[in-house]
Write an enzyme that holds these catalytic residues in place. Structure first.
Site, PDB file in Angstrom:
ATOM      1  N   SER A 101       0.130   3.512  -7.465  1.00  0.00           N
ATOM      2  CA  SER A 101      -0.680   3.748  -6.256  1.00  0.00           C
ATOM      3  C   SER A 101       0.204   3.774  -5.013  1.00  0.00           C
ATOM      4  CB  SER A 101      -1.716   2.636  -6.096  1.00  0.00           C
ATOM      5  OG  SER A 101      -2.618   2.658  -7.162  1.00  0.00           O
ATOM      6  N   ARG A 114       1.245   6.967  -2.335  1.00  0.00           N
ATOM      7  CA  ARG A 114       0.996   6.853  -0.892  1.00  0.00           C
ATOM      8  C   ARG A 114       2.290   6.941  -0.087  1.00  0.00           C
ATOM      9  NH1 ARG A 114      -2.993   4.754  -3.900  1.00  0.00           N
ATOM     10  NH2 ARG A 114      -5.066   4.361  -3.031  1.00  0.00           N
ATOM     11  N   GLY A 147      -5.406  11.920 -11.151  1.00  0.00           N
ATOM     12  CA  GLY A 147      -6.639  11.857 -10.357  1.00  0.00           C
ATOM     13  C   GLY A 147      -6.361  11.357  -8.947  1.00  0.00           C
ATOM     14  N   ARG A 155     -12.644  15.535 -14.725  1.00  0.00           N
ATOM     15  CA  ARG A 155     -13.011  14.339 -13.941  1.00  0.00           C
ATOM     16  C   ARG A 155     -13.827  14.704 -12.699  1.00  0.00           C
ATOM     17  NH1 ARG A 155      -8.096  10.325 -13.693  1.00  0.00           N
ATOM     18  NH2 ARG A 155      -9.797   8.975 -13.033  1.00  0.00           N
ATOM     19  N   GLN A 175      -9.802   5.312  -4.443  1.00  0.00           N
ATOM     20  CA  GLN A 175      -9.421   6.719  -4.246  1.00  0.00           C
ATOM     21  C   GLN A 175     -10.341   7.378  -3.231  1.00  0.00           C
ATOM     22  OE1 GLN A 175      -9.298   8.517  -8.142  1.00  0.00           O
ATOM     23  NE2 GLN A 175      -7.403   7.461  -8.676  1.00  0.00           N
ATOM     24  N   ASP A 201      -7.907  -0.828 -13.916  1.00  0.00           N
ATOM     25  CA  ASP A 201      -7.034  -0.075 -14.824  1.00  0.00           C
ATOM     26  C   ASP A 201      -6.556  -0.911 -16.016  1.00  0.00           C
ATOM     27  OD1 ASP A 201      -7.223   2.209 -13.316  1.00  0.00           O
ATOM     28  OD2 ASP A 201      -5.469   1.736 -12.088  1.00  0.00           O
ATOM     29  N   LYS A 261     -12.429   7.594 -16.270  1.00  0.00           N
ATOM     30  CA  LYS A 261     -10.978   7.498 -16.009  1.00  0.00           C
ATOM     31  C   LYS A 261     -10.279   8.624 -16.792  1.00  0.00           C
ATOM     32  CE  LYS A 261     -11.113   4.075 -13.201  1.00  0.00           C
ATOM     33  NZ  LYS A 261     -10.728   4.278 -11.810  1.00  0.00           N
ATOM     34  N   ARG A 296     -12.848   5.295 -21.202  1.00  0.00           N
ATOM     35  CA  ARG A 296     -12.090   4.162 -21.743  1.00  0.00           C
ATOM     36  C   ARG A 296     -12.956   3.189 -22.525  1.00  0.00           C
ATOM     37  NH1 ARG A 296      -7.670   3.442 -16.828  1.00  0.00           N
ATOM     38  NH2 ARG A 296      -6.261   5.023 -17.688  1.00  0.00           N
TER      39      ARG A 296
HETATM   40  C1  S3P Z   1      -6.272   4.227  -7.701  1.00  0.00           C
HETATM   41  C2  S3P Z   1      -7.565   3.791  -7.699  1.00  0.00           C
HETATM   42  C3  S3P Z   1      -8.342   3.551  -8.908  1.00  0.00           C
HETATM   43  C4  S3P Z   1      -7.444   3.454 -10.131  1.00  0.00           C
HETATM   44  C5  S3P Z   1      -6.410   4.532 -10.176  1.00  0.00           C
HETATM   45  C6  S3P Z   1      -5.520   4.459  -8.955  1.00  0.00           C
HETATM   46  C7  S3P Z   1      -5.580   4.467  -6.425  1.00  0.00           C
HETATM   47  O1  S3P Z   1      -9.243   4.619  -9.111  1.00  0.00           O
HETATM   48  O2  S3P Z   1      -8.224   3.496 -11.318  1.00  0.00           O
HETATM   49  O3  S3P Z   1      -5.592   4.397 -11.329  1.00  0.00           O
HETATM   50  O4  S3P Z   1      -4.342   4.593  -6.417  1.00  0.00           O
HETATM   51  O5  S3P Z   1      -6.268   4.502  -5.392  1.00  0.00           O
HETATM   52  P1  S3P Z   1     -10.730   4.612  -8.467  1.00  0.00           P
HETATM   53  O6  S3P Z   1     -10.574   4.647  -7.020  1.00  0.00           O
HETATM   54  O7  S3P Z   1     -11.379   5.862  -9.003  1.00  0.00           O
HETATM   55  O8  S3P Z   1     -11.372   3.373  -8.999  1.00  0.00           O
END
Ligand code: S3P
Length: 743
Positions: free
Chosen positions: A330, A334, A402, A430, A477, A623, A650, A654
């Site tokens: 993450s 960013r 994603g 997705r 996200q 996760d 996901k 899962r």
């Molecule tokens: C993430 C947020 C999560 C997580 C993904 C990474 C992120 O997803 O499952 O692996 O980096 O903001 P969601 O926001 O869909 O829960």
């Protein structure tokens, strides 16, 4: 040596032109047994004699009319400029039901010639092009294996009879070719760019240097670079002359584009614009590496004759050691996004060199940002400011990621250009409406495929307005997407979370000097500020460490230390849940690095028990559930998870995929719409499927520690999206998992 292993599907194949390609096709089809008789025809009597002698054909004819009598399929394998005359001669004959096909390397011109000769393209004509060759030529070089694992492109027209297409397709496949269908124009463009232009440049460069007598001298000093670049200038001049005449339009288009790019490079050299040069070179190098990887993957697929990468995990093992798992995914995403939009140069350390984060990095390169690295986790980003991105040259491909797609959607919603975001098969399933809907409410114009799936096209030139948005699900996200859009939206943008989710975007925005207000579950940004380059140290990813937290807990007599792990409180649900189950995990050497809390995690074996997982911990461990299910499957008693329906959308579903795998290993599990019930016990061995989901693949690797027999885990290639050296580190601490066939 006609090995007639199959039932013939055609009576008679006629091959016109017995050179390397025609001869190899004839020989391959003859050996496949799909055809009762193969007849050859060639202008050269010696070629005809050799073709029979070498078993390339059953017999030869000197006259076209005699050869084509009773033909089921006629393959035209003459030089491209001879096609027109041949087609005119064929048009005079009664070909009955025969299917016509060809091997010409430019298709537009063959189709044009057929249209003229036959007064409209015959419906049983299937234009084709095998992308294969060899340094040798002539019928004596015929090789039935020449097309094995090579691409053959068929370019059917609207009027092409589907049964004719199917027949030609089947013949090529019988020779082991990898057959694809595409439009004539597309074929010619692709070949102009990937084959014809490089040949033109190689011929041109060698000639340009050679024709100046003073330059002959320089060949003496020519090094590897010159040799590599100009190897193809040794190709057959007549054949290439034919190809350029045949594919004139498409070649001219690619050549013109290349000329303007070359002019831009010239200007950059002239102006001493190192930034521009570095941008072009780094992008090119990455693209070349990517191409190399595709080739390497193809080599792997060829060798295994399957795209299934299997992990074989053997039971047992005591774990020990100190390791540092790769950088946080993450935070890595960013760092590229904010570093690109900042003013100045951002240095990143500990960057995750996994496919997902690299997809984000490539996206910004495509939008004109110069990014150096990654090299051992170091990345240097030459920020372009909030308004400095440029339109990418085409759709942006985000692979399995994603996070890239959802965060980029927000960031791109107010750019002056249009962008299309695409992904692999998993990402293409997705849901994107969760970001598209609120972004539209802010004024964005976004198209998606059916049911809000990717690809997503984000139209440029829109003015966004800030808003207060109450998220229907706890998603970092979605929150991050809207905050990034908020940097460009008039006024302020507030996101209200139903439960706390990871807050890396908020922390990093502040780290780049951008004000963010947090008030309980409300996060607000206002437009009109700027991002200033920063230094970012990415901690190790707790989501990757989680596999070892469970592994160290469930393996006997084990003790592991995981160094420098990010322990942001919005991410530590996995530690809380494991501790509730009885795990022995301690945090040591706690410190703060670049705005994120970090610690070394020590884990020792412990007897785990089943629990009711508190729902408020779900978003904080979102996760980590696949590996937590493994812990639950060997714990004593029942574990119940509720309120986790997000797990169904996901990288895979899962809940279902883990339930299927655990059931296959003999566990007692019951999936529910929003969670799972697991009764702990013992695990056996067997085959399980990760469905391309990295975290499922790694979770079952960990399960082997307490399984009674080996576990074979299918479809593991995507482990590289988040944890490229997983097998190496797992082996280092004592987990007995390896790629099947490589242990
Ligand atoms: C993430 C947020 C999560 C997580 C993904 C990474 C992120 O997803 O499952 O692996 O980096 O903001 P969601 O926001 O869909 O829960």
């Amino acid at each position: 040596m006609a090995a007639h292993q199959r039932t013939p599907i055609i009576e008679r194949l006629v091959v016109v032109g017995l050179g390397l390609i025609g001869g190899s096709f004839a020989k391959g089809v003859r050996e496949s047994g799909l055809c009762r008789e193969v007849v050859g025809i060639d202008l050269d009597p010696e070629s005809r004699r050799l073709a029979v002698e070498l078993g390339v054909v059953d017999r030869c004819e000197a006259e076209l009319a005699a050869a084509c009598q009773g033909a089921s399929v006629i393959q035209l394998a003459v030089p491209i400029l001879a096609m027109e005359k041949l087609l005119r001669e064929l048009a005079k004959l009664d070909l009955g039901d025969a299917v016509l096909t060809d091997v010409g390397s430019a298709k537009g011109n063959v189709v044009r010639a057929a249209r003229l000769a036959f007064d409209g393209v015959p419906v049983r004509f299937v234009p084709g092009h095998p992308i294969a060759g060899s340094e040798q030529s002539g019928v004596e070089a015929s090789n039935a294996e020449l097309f094995r694992r090579h691409k053959v492109i068929l370019t059917p027209l609207d009027e092409t009879d589907p049964s004719a297409l199917q027949l030609v397709d089947a013949l090529w496949r019988a020779l082991g070719a990898d057959v694809e269908h595409m439009a004539v124009e597309h074929h010619d463009e692709v070949l102009a760019a990937t084959s014809h232009l490089p040949h033109l440049l190689a011929f041109g460069l060698v000639d340009s240097l050679a024709k100046r007598s003073e330059n002959l001298e320089i060949f003496r000093y020519a090094a590897g670079g010159f040799r590599d670049f100009t190897r193809i200038a040794g190709s057959d001049p007549v054949m290439w002359h034919d190809i350029f005449l045949a594919n004139r339009e498409a070649v001219l288009r690619t050549l013109d584009t290349f000329r303007s790019d070359l002019d831009a490079l010239r200007d950059a050299v002239d102006a001493g614009d190192g930034h521009q040069l570095l941008g072009v070179f780094t992008r090119a190098r990455v693209a070349r590496e990517h191409f190399g990887k595709i080739l390497a993957r193809r080599a792997y697929v060829d060798a295994a004759n399957t795209s299934d990468l299997i992990f074989l995990a053997k039971p047992g093992g005591r774990l020990s050691g100190r390791i540092r798992v790769p950088g946080d995914k993450s935070i890595s995403h960013r760092s590229i996004m904010l570093g690109s939009l900042a003013e100045g140069t951002t240095e990143v350390e500990g960057f995750l060199e996994g496919e997902d984060a690299l997809a984000t990095l490539q996206a910004f390169r495509d939008m004109g940002v110069v990014i150096e690295g990654p090299h051992h986790g170091r990345v240097t980003i030459h920020g372009v400011g909030l308004h400095g991105l440029k339109a990418p040259p085409g759709p942006i491909y985000l692979g399995n990621s994603g996070t890239s797609m959802r965060l980029l959607a927000g960031l791109l919603a107010a750019q002056p250009f249009d962008v299309t975001l695409t992904g692999d098969a998993s990402l293409s399933k997705r849901p994107m409406n969760r970001v598209a809907k609120p972004l539209r409410e802010m004024g964005a114009l976004i198209d998606t495929a059916a049911e809000g799936r990717p690809p997503m096209t984000i139209h440029g030139g829109r003015r966004l307005g800030g808003m207060a948005y109450e998220m229907p699900m706890a998603s970092a996200q979605v929150k991050s997407c809207l905050l990034l859009a908020g940097l460009y939206a008039a006024g302020s943008t507030t996101v209200i979370e139903p439960a706390p989710t990871r807050d890396h975007t908020e922390r990093m925005l502040r780290g780049f000097g951008y004000p963010v207000t947090v008030d309980g579950n409300k996060v607000t940004v206002e437009s009109g500020h700027k991002l200033t380059a920063a230094h970012i140290e990415v901690p190790a990813d707790i989501s990757s460490a989680a596999f070892f937290l469970v592994a160290g807990s469930i393996a006997e007599d084990s003790e592991l230390v995981l160094e420098h792990v990010g322990v942001n409180p919005t991410r530590t649900g996995v530690i809380d849940i494991l501790r509730l189950m009885g795990a022995d995990i301690t945090l040591e050497n706690q410190r703060e690095v670049g705005g994120e809390p970090v610690a070394d995690l020590r884990v020792r074996s412990a007897k785990l028990k089943g629990i009711d997982i508190p729902e408020d911990l779900v978003p904080l461990a979102i996760d980590e559930f696949p590996v937590l299910f493994v812990a639950a499957a060997i714990a004593e008693g029942r574990t119940v998870l509720r309120g986790a329906e997000e797990l169904r959308v996901k990288e895979s579903d899962r809940i279902q995929v883990m339930a299927d795998g655990l059931l296959a290993l003999g566990a007692k599990v019951e999936p529910t719409p929003d969670g799972i019930i697991i009764d702990g016990g013992t695990l056996g061995g067997g085959d399980v499927h990760s469905h391309g989901d990295h975290r499922i693949a790694m979770s079952f690797s960990v399960a082997s520690l307490r399984a009674t027999a080996p576990i074979r885990i299918h479809d593991c290639a995507n482990v590289a999206t988040s944890f490229p050296n997983f097998l190496g580190l797992a082996g280092q601490v004592g987990i007995r998992v390896a790629q099947e066939g490589k242990s």
